[in-house]
Design an enzyme around this catalytic site. Structure first.
Site, short mmCIF file in Angstrom:
data_model
loop_
_atom_site.label_atom_id
_atom_site.label_comp_id
_atom_site.label_asym_id
_atom_site.label_seq_id
_atom_site.Cartn_x
_atom_site.Cartn_y
_atom_site.Cartn_z
CD GLU A 50 -2.81 0.92 2.51
OE1 GLU A 50 -2.77 -0.08 3.26
OE2 GLU A 50 -3.47 1.94 2.76
NE ARG A 276 2.38 -8.08 9.92
CZ ARG A 276 2.49 -6.99 9.17
NH1 ARG A 276 3.58 -6.26 9.20
NH2 ARG A 276 1.52 -6.62 8.40
CE LYS A 286 3.24 0.40 5.57
NZ LYS A 286 2.12 0.15 4.66
P1 ATP Z 1 -0.46 -1.62 6.62
O1 ATP Z 1 -0.83 -1.72 8.05
O2 ATP Z 1 -0.39 -0.23 6.12
O3 ATP Z 1 -1.21 -2.56 5.73
P2 ATP Z 1 1.79 -3.32 6.04
O4 ATP Z 1 3.07 -3.37 6.80
O5 ATP Z 1 0.95 -4.53 5.95
O6 ATP Z 1 1.04 -2.10 6.67
P3 ATP Z 1 1.68 -3.21 3.18
O7 ATP Z 1 2.08 -2.12 2.26
O8 ATP Z 1 0.26 -3.62 3.19
O9 ATP Z 1 2.15 -2.79 4.62
O10 ATP Z 1 2.60 -4.48 2.93
C1 ATP Z 1 2.90 -4.98 1.67
C2 ATP Z 1 3.23 -6.43 1.78
O11 ATP Z 1 4.34 -6.63 2.64
C3 ATP Z 1 2.08 -7.20 2.35
O12 ATP Z 1 1.88 -8.36 1.56
C4 ATP Z 1 2.51 -7.56 3.73
O13 ATP Z 1 1.98 -8.78 4.12
C5 ATP Z 1 4.04 -7.60 3.61
N1 ATP Z 1 4.66 -7.25 4.88
C6 ATP Z 1 4.50 -6.13 5.59
N2 ATP Z 1 5.19 -6.17 6.74
C7 ATP Z 1 5.83 -7.37 6.76
C8 ATP Z 1 6.70 -8.02 7.68
N3 ATP Z 1 7.08 -7.45 8.83
N4 ATP Z 1 7.15 -9.25 7.36
C9 ATP Z 1 6.80 -9.83 6.21
N5 ATP Z 1 5.99 -9.28 5.30
C10 ATP Z 1 5.49 -8.06 5.56
MG MG Z 2 -1.01 -4.40 4.72
#
Ligand code: ATP
Ligand code: MG
Length: 578
Positions: A50, A276, A286
């Site tokens: 996102e 994660r 974030k």
């Molecule tokens: P938000 O709360 O804004 O959704 P987010 O950290 O999930 O935050 P995204 O931009 O949705 O951010 O993440 C993009 C991709 O990265 C998603 O598929 C998410 O699952 C993956 N991702 C985010 N944080 C992690 C993490 N700590 N470890 C592994 N994958 C992650």
């Molecule tokens: Mg997300």
């Protein structure tokens, strides 16, 4: 750019030939799917960020997984911006995310997509659900929707608007789209089951009204689809075979499948969840990262102490080290916290082989060699790497006045101190043995400001013909030839292993010594003109990288990437003992 329907993803060579591929459960599933010819043996993945922030090391795990799987199984990986919330998104984030993924070594070819590319199609899918009697326009307020939802232990209540006719729903939804209603007046909801034990299945919202321009579609839309609806259908439209996401979406999977089943789409991707990445001594949220930036605890998203990819890049971490780390962190179903020292070791290991050596004196102490001729300058050939002659040599000038590291001298040394002290002899790397004969002090403070030494001309190159040994070898620079530079000694941002634990105030855990700026360090002259982002090992001090933002021709600025050894391991051991 690639062409054709399914051109392979390309990547830098070292990504493609990377051999460290520990087995994980996702690769096992995919291997089985290919064998059984599921999805015609195709593998299609996507990375769906996102654009509401900068990418961090956790995202790198997802990038390496999705692009890595595509490379390994001759599949393709889409780069898809999940851009359904214009309130929080911006082009700045879009551009930074693209740059970060490329920097990590991955290339999406012609597969750059946005969820917003599918807004028309998603709208049509929603209309289809309404026509099937599977979606309705709800006019409850947000608060009422929440209170009707129930809890984990209590079922929800049906909305009084749940049984609107298909015609009425179609009419209202169309008018939502044309902008007749203000934000919050209505939402479109799926009609599933308000008593479902899974809260995600209690008539989830599909569309909401938001009168706000979007960075891609401008003023074209004032209703925007919700995450769950968008994600599964975007996956389906792209022909994704394996939709890999993090564990918190496990409870969303029934909804993911419900949309795809009800709409009878041709492609029904399989959602697979993995844990994660969490790292100790830092944060991945974030919200907290944002606060660190907004409240000035760090100097921007690319501050070299940040766990963001822009921060790590500026710090000097290499893409290869980060990919290696993501591989070693592994893909599992269990939440676990990975040690920061694992990441730092991956960085050290990658840098050790390919980084040229230089001498830098961080905190200079002046040394005058009394028996060295006043105007004489010698040049020593110093190897750029101790184990790799192909990396060549450079000239290092030596003269009567030098700088050594301030803490390489002690007036009253303990027994095991093998560096310089009054009456002691040490080797100056690549040059001569020198012996300290006296010290000069600041008359006011008593601080040692200069050492007087004698050198032994017979020890040129660093060994004595009479066979006598010295225990210490020091780095040094010639005062007249050295460049004055700034060095920034970056360390961990937090001093607590788990700064964002429940209820903890992360600010109280900030490491007050996470950066030390030394403005009068000295480097050997061969570093003149060093380009931003180039990396060096400063002998005995660590790996350093030319800062990409603040370094200039007038004054070079170096960030310490990582120390030569894991100094935190020792500190932690001591903490455990006490
Ligand atoms: P938000 O709360 O804004 O959704 P987010 O950290 O999930 O935050 P995204 O931009 O949705 O951010 O993440 C993009 C991709 O990265 C998603 O598929 C998410 O699952 C993956 N991702 C985010 N944080 C992690 C993490 N700590 N470890 C592994 N994958 C992650
Ligand atoms: Mg997300």
């Amino acid at each position: 750019m690639n062409s054709g329907p399914h051109p392979p993803n390309s990547a830098t060579n070292d990504v493609q030939t990377s051999t460290t591929r520990p087995l994980n459960f996702i690769r096992t599933i995919i291997t089985k799917d290919i064998k059984s010819h599921k999805n015609d043996g195709q593998v299609v993945t996507r990375f769906p960020p996102e654009p509401n922030g900068y990418l961090h090391i956790g995202h790198a795990k997802s990038i390496c997984l999705n692009f890595g799987i595509a490379l390994e199984f001759d599949g393709v990986c889409y780069m898809r911006f999940d851009d359904t919330n214009p309130l929080k998104e911006s082009m700045e984030y879009v551009e930074s995310i693209k740059a970060d993924v490329r920097w990590l070594g991955f290339d999406w070819g012609d597969r750059l997509r946005h969820s917003s590319d599918y807004f028309d199609q998603l709208y049509d899918y929603a209309v289809q659900l309404i026509k099937m009697g599977k979606a309705y326009v709800d006019s409850l307020s947000a608060d009422d929707i929440r209170s009707h939802r129930g809890t984990l232990t209590e079922p929800g209540k049906n909305s009084p608007y749940r049984n609107r006719s298909v015609e009425e729903n179609l009419d209202l939804f169309e008018r939502m789209r044309t902008g007749e209603f203000e934000d919050g007046a209505h939402v479109l909801r799926a009609k599933i089951d308000m008593a479902s034990p899974n809260l995600n299945m209690r008539d989830p919202i599909i569309y909401r009204i938001r009168h706000m321009a979007h960075q891609m579609t401008g003023d074209q839309w004032c209703i925007y689809p919700m995450y769950d609806f968008t994600q599964c259908l975007s996956d389906s439209i792209e022909g994704v075979t394996h939709s890999l996401c993090t564990l918190e979406f496990e409870d969303h999977r029934p909804l993911y499948d419900w949309y795809l089943d009800e709409l009878e789409v041709d492609c029904h991707p399989q959602q697979i969840e993995f844990s994660r990445l969490s790292l100790n001594y830092t944060v991945m949220s974030k919200r907290i990262l944002n606060e660190l930036v907004e409240q000035g605890h760090v100097n921007g998203w690319d501050d070299p102490r940040m766990p963001t990819l822009v921060g790590m890049r500026r710090r000097g971490y290499t893409p290869a080290a980060i990919r290696d780390f993501c591989g070693r962190a592994g893909i599992t179903k269990k939440d676990n916290v990975i040690e920061m020292s694992l990441l730092e070791n991956c960085v050290r290991e990658d840098l050790e082989e390919k980084t040229p050596r230089r001498m830098c004196v961080l905190r200079p102490l002046r040394v005058v060699i009394d028996n060295y001729p006043e105007n004489q300058v010698e040049e020593f050939d110093a190897p750029n790497h101790p184990n790799d002659p192909t990396m060549g040599t450079r000239k290092v000038p030596f003269s009567r006045v030098l700088y050594i590291e301030r803490d390489d001298f002690l007036e009253d040394p303990p027994k095991k101190f093998f560096r310089l002290a009054p009456g002691r002899e040490v080797r100056l790397r690549y040059a001569y043995f020198v012996k300290c004969t006296s010290v000069v002090r600041d008359p006011q403070t008593g601080e040692v400001t200069e050492l007087r030494c004698m050198y032994d001309p017979d020890t040129r190159g660093g060994s004595a013909p009479d066979g006598r040994k010295v225990k210490g070898t020091l780095h040094w620079v010639s005062a007249e030839h050295a460049l004055e530079v700034e060095t920034r000694l970056c360390d961990r941002l937090f001093r607590n292993a788990n700064p964002a634990s429940d209820g903890a105030d992360f600010k109280a855990s900030l490491n007050p010594d996470s950066i030390e700026t030394l403005t009068a360090s000295r480097v050997e002259p061969s570093l003149a003109g060093a380009m931003p982002e180039t990396r060096y090992q400063f002998e005995r001090q660590g790996y350093f990288c030319v800062d990409s933002a603040d370094s200039s021709e007038e004054k070079l600025v170096f960030n310490r990437i990582v120390t030569l050894r894991d100094s935190w391991a020792k500190i932690e051991k001591e903490q455990h003992r006490s």
